[in-house]
Design an enzyme around this catalytic site. Structure first.
Site: not given
Length: 348
Positions: A12, A79, A184, A290, A296
């Protein structure tokens, strides 16, 4: 490779660090929806191989080396898919650009990245329109899977459930190519649902429940879905889902869903990973981070990055060496047969 030294495959990854010019072009495309005179041409976007190398070497590849992962299954930024924006022509142009960039990354770094395609979905548009892009990405780009958005409306859920025949043209192609789909969603344009904190996890849970209440996998026994972010609420409420399946007179979940549905390890603390690996059979769990993605920062409780998920697998006291191998490599090669074939061809 071996129990002692498995290939660490991150199933991912998104191209979240693409050159700024990609976002600039996209903003111009969005402006062009209202004013066709400013709609950019595809040829207006010029991104060199050196630019791609720089974005990857300074970001994803650097962190992969630091954290000890070998290969990332790589797709466009989730996104940025934003299927709710514009019409099918807008989505198809945007998907083609983003998929080509991921393909180019995989060609520049063939030992570290393998592409997965976003689809040119658009609200209210027949999914059959996605087939040409899917075919191109598999046959020309060597894509090993797709990302499927169950809510192209961006948080308003206007599409039929995944069990509906509305989606069958895509499933038929998935079965033909033997590729899985990561379920997703993209950006939420509904103020009630924060994109990464609510919309993603809502969608993971919703997709699982749509499959639970249906007999989809009777129609497609070999169809494979990967539900990301640890499955949303699913592992935490496994007893609820087992009980609901029982009330609905469905088979036991291991027979009803777990031959077809898999979960990744994008869960960002040790207790979450421990819960996932205790509740969900290890054969249904694929390693993922991811990275560089939704979360992050550095966890002040540990001093490590939240999305350094390999640390959680390594620190688990309940996983054997065989189980770690399955999570890191074995399960992913089984769920992504085209990836397995590519790796086998390389002698891996």
């Amino acid at each position: 490779m071996s129990l002692q030294k498995p290939l660490i495959i991150d199933c991912h990854g998104h191209y979240t660090t693409a050159p700024k010019s990609l976002e600039t072009w996209r903003n111009q495309q969005i402006a062009g929806i209202k004013d066709p005179a400013v709609m950019p041409k595809v040829s207006d976007l010029k991104i060199s191989d050196d630019e791609l190398r720089e974005t990857i070497e300074l970001n994803q590849l650097r962190l992969m080396k630091e954290r000890g992962s070998d290969l990332t299954i790589f797709s466009p930024r989730a996104s940025f898919m934003a299927h709710h924006i514009g019409d099918f022509h807008v989505s198809s142009t945007w998907a083609a650009i983003c998929n080509e960039l991921c393909y180019r990354v995989s060609q520049l770094f063939p030992d570290h990245f393998v592409p997965v395609a976003m689809l040119p979905q658009s609200p209210g548009v027949d999914p059959k329109t996605c087939i040409p892009e899917l075919v191109k990405c598999v046959e020309q780009y060597g894509n090993v899977g797709i990302n499927l958005n169950p809510d192209p409306s961006g948080g308003h859920w206007t599409s039929p459930p995944l069990s509906d025949k509305h989606w069958y043209p895509i499933y038929e192609k998935m079965v033909e190519y033997d590729i899985p789909a990561m379920i997703h969603v993209s950006t939420s344009c509904n103020a009630c649902f924060h994109t990464t904190g609510a919309h993603y996890l809502n969608a993971d849970t919703t997709a699982f429940m749509q499959c639970l209440t249906s007999d989809l996998f009777k129609d497609f026994p070999t169809l494979k879905f990967l539900i990301p972010h640890g499955g949303g609420a699913v592992p935490y409420h496994w007893g609820r889902f087992r009980g609901l399946a029982q009330e609905l007179k469905k088979p036991l979940l291991q027979d009803h869903l777990l031959n077809n549905i898999f979960f990744d390890t994008c869960v960002y603390h040790q207790p979450g990973i421990d819960l996932l690996t205790k509740v969900i059979p290890v054969k249904n769990i694929l390693f993922a981070s991811e990275m560089i993605g939704a979360v992050r920062g550095i966890d002040p409780e540990t001093g490590n990055y939240y999305d350094d998920t390999k640390r959680y697998i390594e620190s688990s006291t309940q996983l054997s060496a065989e189980q770690r191998y399955q999570i890191y490599e074995g399960n992913t090669r089984r769920v992504f047969p085209r990836l397995d074939a590519q790796l086998t061809q390389k002698g891996l």
